[in-house]
Design an enzyme around this catalytic site. Structure first.
Site, PDB file in Angstrom:
ATOM      1  N   PHE A 146      24.740   7.734   2.553  1.00 58.40           N
ATOM      2  CA  PHE A 146      24.524   9.058   3.124  1.00 58.40           C
ATOM      3  C   PHE A 146      24.627   9.013   4.654  1.00 58.40           C
ATOM      4  CE2 PHE A 146      22.245  12.852   4.387  1.00 58.40           C
ATOM      5  CZ  PHE A 146      22.727  13.777   3.483  1.00 58.40           C
ATOM      6  N   GLU A 168       0.816  -1.224   0.000  1.00 58.05           N
ATOM      7  CA  GLU A 168       0.000   0.000   0.000  1.00 58.05           C
ATOM      8  C   GLU A 168       0.844   1.265   0.000  1.00 58.05           C
ATOM      9  OE1 GLU A 168      -0.426  -2.614   1.942  1.00 58.05           O
ATOM     10  OE2 GLU A 168      -2.509  -3.273   1.859  1.00 58.05           O
ATOM     11  N   PHE A 183     -11.098  -8.102  14.995  1.00 57.08           N
ATOM     12  CA  PHE A 183      -9.979  -8.496  14.128  1.00 57.08           C
ATOM     13  C   PHE A 183      -9.621  -7.341  13.174  1.00 57.08           C
ATOM     14  CE2 PHE A 183      -8.787 -10.538   9.978  1.00 57.08           C
ATOM     15  CZ  PHE A 183      -7.521 -10.938  10.362  1.00 57.08           C
ATOM     16  N   GLN A 184      -8.388  -6.920  13.200  1.00 52.34           N
ATOM     17  CA  GLN A 184      -7.839  -5.847  12.359  1.00 52.34           C
ATOM     18  C   GLN A 184      -8.370  -4.453  12.680  1.00 52.34           C
ATOM     19  OE1 GLN A 184      -8.319  -7.121   8.206  1.00 52.34           O
ATOM     20  NE2 GLN A 184      -6.209  -7.823   8.240  1.00 52.34           N
ATOM     21  N   VAL A 220      16.225   8.999  -1.847  1.00 54.89           N
ATOM     22  CA  VAL A 220      16.883   9.773  -0.791  1.00 54.89           C
ATOM     23  C   VAL A 220      18.255   9.167  -0.503  1.00 54.89           C
ATOM     24  CG1 VAL A 220      16.705  10.367   1.661  1.00 54.89           C
ATOM     25  CG2 VAL A 220      14.700  10.484   0.198  1.00 54.89           C
TER      26      VAL A 220
HETATM   27  C1  LIG Z   1      12.211   5.539   5.454  1.00 52.71           C
HETATM   28  C2  LIG Z   1      13.555   6.088   5.824  1.00 52.71           C
HETATM   29  N1  LIG Z   1      14.361   5.390   6.636  1.00 52.71           N
HETATM   30  C3  LIG Z   1      15.588   5.864   6.959  1.00 52.71           C
HETATM   31  C4  LIG Z   1      16.017   7.064   6.490  1.00 52.71           C
HETATM   32  C5  LIG Z   1      17.393   7.614   6.865  1.00 52.71           C
HETATM   33  N2  LIG Z   1      18.261   7.604   5.664  1.00 52.71           N
HETATM   34  C6  LIG Z   1      18.509   8.688   4.912  1.00 52.71           C
HETATM   35  S1  LIG Z   1      19.551   8.420   3.672  1.00 52.71           S
HETATM   36  C7  LIG Z   1      19.750   6.804   4.110  1.00 52.71           C
HETATM   37  C8  LIG Z   1      20.717   5.914   3.384  1.00 52.71           C
HETATM   38  C9  LIG Z   1      20.465   5.791   1.941  1.00 52.71           C
HETATM   39  O1  LIG Z   1      21.224   4.740   1.465  1.00 52.71           O
HETATM   40  P1  LIG Z   1      21.150   4.242  -0.015  1.00 52.71           P
HETATM   41  O2  LIG Z   1      19.736   4.122  -0.452  1.00 52.71           O
HETATM   42  O3  LIG Z   1      21.966   3.039  -0.179  1.00 52.71           O
HETATM   43  O4  LIG Z   1      21.720   5.459  -0.833  1.00 52.71           O
HETATM   44  P2  LIG Z   1      23.175   6.130  -0.800  1.00 52.71           P
HETATM   45  O5  LIG Z   1      23.151   7.170   0.267  1.00 52.71           O
HETATM   46  O6  LIG Z   1      24.184   5.052  -0.517  1.00 52.71           O
HETATM   47  O7  LIG Z   1      23.297   6.726  -2.167  1.00 52.71           O
HETATM   48  C10 LIG Z   1      18.977   6.505   5.236  1.00 52.71           C
HETATM   49  C11 LIG Z   1      18.926   5.173   5.905  1.00 52.71           C
HETATM   50  C12 LIG Z   1      15.134   7.774   5.650  1.00 52.71           C
HETATM   51  N3  LIG Z   1      15.453   8.960   5.136  1.00 52.71           N
HETATM   52  N4  LIG Z   1      13.925   7.257   5.316  1.00 52.71           N
END
Ligand SMILES: Cc1ncc(C[n+]2csc(CCOP(=O)(O)OP(=O)(O)O)c2C)c(N)n1
Length: 567
Positions: free
Chosen positions: A467, A50, A112-113, A382
């Site tokens: 990151f 979802e 339930f749920q 991200v």
């Molecule tokens: C749902 C969620 N969980 C955790 C985070 C914290 N967070 C930000 S960047 C990141 C790491 C991203 O790693 P990756 O996708 O391997 O990309 P890279 O930075 O290596 O390019 C995390 C865990 C977040 N922003 N969103």
């Protein structure tokens, strides 16, 4: 013949141009899905989670402007929508969520749920109501749609399983949804005061956000008159083509040298349709003029001296003729010089020549940018991949760039790519993801294959949550691989078993051919690019605290190492 509750909801949705609903069915949603099955005007898109539905509905709205709709059934199905709906809220999208609920006879019995969804969704929704009786239809559906479109924001309709199939008796309340076309222009006095401040500036800079979408020409005219460089927030990245000489880049931690300096060195800042959140990156002690249609944003981030309530486009049309442009070009020229130097640096970083492996992630991002069609949509996840995308993708006039830029949720890119692609299967959609982000939503790659949507996913595979690793180092924590390392499956093989095409790319010479083949393919594709985990996403300017943090981390690492070795 009288319609049932679900058919009434569909009538309202179809009335505002909705042609598809993303979701996972079950229980209370079954009558809704059955109504969709019997109606040629609307389609059910069966996703595998979802959260994907909510991200996809958001992206669909961002690309088409039409209300995005997603659905999750009773309890857990509805809860899975939540993070994606926050994404919609924080990205300013209009999305309706239809959730199930237990039958009235069981309500309140911890059935339930059963989940108190009203309490859970209260913060994310600007409108939410359970449908207790068919007598509330179609009015509740109209109110929900009206709220989501007007916000813009998230609305939720709750469909208890006993009410969903009930017949509705027309109460004469059916009417078209009102989609306001009005454009708000500040009053003459406000405009004149703002113009006086801007006319007194000798080093004006414009900070442009997503509120400038559709106002490219007006923005440029204001910048030309003021001799002002335009710095942009990430959500405004696709407001203007990257090549434009007035468009000097981003500010903030992932910004560019020119973008950072243009704001830091200005003697007057003009904020247009932006709620750029990082306060330390606003200039100190200079007049700030802010234009925003969301009154609550005025003065929220910085000490604004002149606040104008209005839409950016008509406001600039009214404001620019009042500007005298006395600043002279020296501020603009010095920023443009910095921008040219920065561009050269980015070009060097993006070079994939030679045999350097692992690949430079910047080069992979630039290769995608070079190969993309003039109307391609980039969907960015991200992490460090956001930085590669922001700095290396050279957006052209018809291209879009969307992502979870304000909510910052990992795993949003593939679902959003699906939502964007569903709007137009013929348009190129390129998702740029880290391996961590892609791993969070990869179950829905098979959805793209099932519907024949040729999304292209480029995975920047550095086997780490890059990151976060960098963030921990920069704030002084020693490296902890258990938390930040990733053990990945073979993403290219995964693409193939889902019915797509997979490419594994390790050598510089393999990058462009793989991207070209993927973009030409009618199937969804994954390009698993093995990139250098050591490539740093440096801020435009290294603050002393960061440099200090970095050295503490390195010191702690060496101490741990010495302790282990020497006992
Ligand atoms: C749902 C969620 N969980 C955790 C985070 C914290 N967070 C930000 S960047 C990141 C790491 C991203 O790693 P990756 O996708 O391997 O990309 P890279 O930075 O290596 O390019 C995390 C865990 C977040 N922003 N969103």
């Amino acid at each position: 013949m009288a319609r049932n509750v679900c058919e009434e909801i569909l009538e309202v949705l179809i009335g505002v141009g909705v042609t598809q609903i993303f979701g996972v069915t079950g229980d209370a949603l079954n009558p809704l899905v059955d109504a969709i099955r019997r109606d040629d005007r609307i389609r059910w898109i069966a996703v595998r989670h979802e959260e994907t539905a909510a991200y996809a509905a958001t992206a669909h709205n961002q690309i088409t402007g039409t209300l995005g709709v997603c659905a999750g059934t009773v309890g857990p199905g509805a809860l899975h929508l939540l993070n994606g709906l926050y994404n919609a809220k924080k990205e300013g999208a209009s999305v309706l969520a239809i959730t199930g609920q237990v039958p009235h006879a069981e309500a309140g019995s911890d059935f339930f749920q059963e989940v108190n969804l009203a309490r859970v969704f209260e913060d994310v929704c600007l409108f939410e109501q359970p449908i207790h009786s068919p007598a509330q239809m179609p009015r509740l559906a109209q109110q929900a749609v009206q709220s989501a479109l007007s916000g813009p924001g998230v609305a939720r309709l709750e469909l208890p399983s006993d009410v969903a199939p009930m017949k509705v008796h027309d109460d004469g309340m059916a009417h078209a949804i009102f989609e306001p076309m009005s454009q708000v222009v500040p009053c003459a006095e406000d405009l004149e005061r703002a113009a006086a401040v801007l006319n007194a500036a000798s080093k004006p800079t414009i900070l442009a956000g997503s509120g400038c979408r559709g106002a490219r020409d007006e923005l440029l005219a204001a910048a030309e008159t003021l001799h002002a460089p335009i710095v942009h927030a990430l959500r405004g990245a696709d407001v203007m083509e990257s090549e434009n000489p007035y468009w000097v880049g981003l500010t903030g931690l992932i910004g560019t040298d020119a973008g950072y300096r243009a704001v830091e060195d200005c003697d007057t800042l003009l904020m247009l349709g932006t709620d750029f959140p990082y306060r330390v990156f606003y200039p100190k002690g200079v007049p700030i003029v802010q234009v925003d249609i969301r009154g609550a944003n005025l003065g929220k981030r910085a000490p604004v001296s002149h606040a104008l309530l209005g839409h950016v486009r008509p406001t600039l049309r009214a404001l620019t003729p009042l500007l005298t442009g006395g600043a002279g070009p020296s501020h603009l020229e010095s920023i443009q010089k910095r921008r040219r130097k920065w561009d050269q640096k980015m070009d060097r970083q993006s070079s994939l020549e030679g045999n350097r492996t692992p690949l430079r992630p910047q080069g992979v991002a630039r290769a995608a940018s070079d190969a993309a069609a003039d109307d391609a949509i980039f969907v960015v996840d991200v992490g460090e991949c956001t930085v590669w995308a922001a700095r290396q993708v050279r957006l052209r006039a018809g291209q879009r760039m969307i992502g979870s830029f304000n909510h910052g949720s990992l795993g949003a890119a593939l679902p959003a790519a699906i939502g964007a692609q569903s709007a137009d299967p013929g348009r190129q959609v390129i998702a740029l993801c880290g391996d961590g982000g892609f791993g969070m939503s990869l179950q829905d790659f098979v959805t793209a294959a099932r519907y024949g949507w040729p999304v292209n996913v480029i995975v920047f595979n550095n086997a780490t949550l890059g990151f976060v690793k960098m963030e921990m180092e920069a704030t002084g924590y020693p490296e902890y691989g258990e938390a930040t390392d990733l053990v990945n499956p073979d993403f290219a093989r995964y693409a193939e078993i889902c019915g797509g095409l997979g490419f594994t790319v390790r050598e510089p010479g393999e990058v462009a051919p793989a991207i070209a083949e993927a973009l030409a393919s009618p199937r969804p594709c994954i390009i698993d690019a093995f990139v250098d985990p050591g490539e740093l996403t440096m801020p435009p300017v290294i603050a002393p605290a960061q440099a200090w943090g970095f050295s503490i981390s390195k010191l702690k690492e060496s101490l741990t190492y010495a302790k282990e070795k020497l006992g």
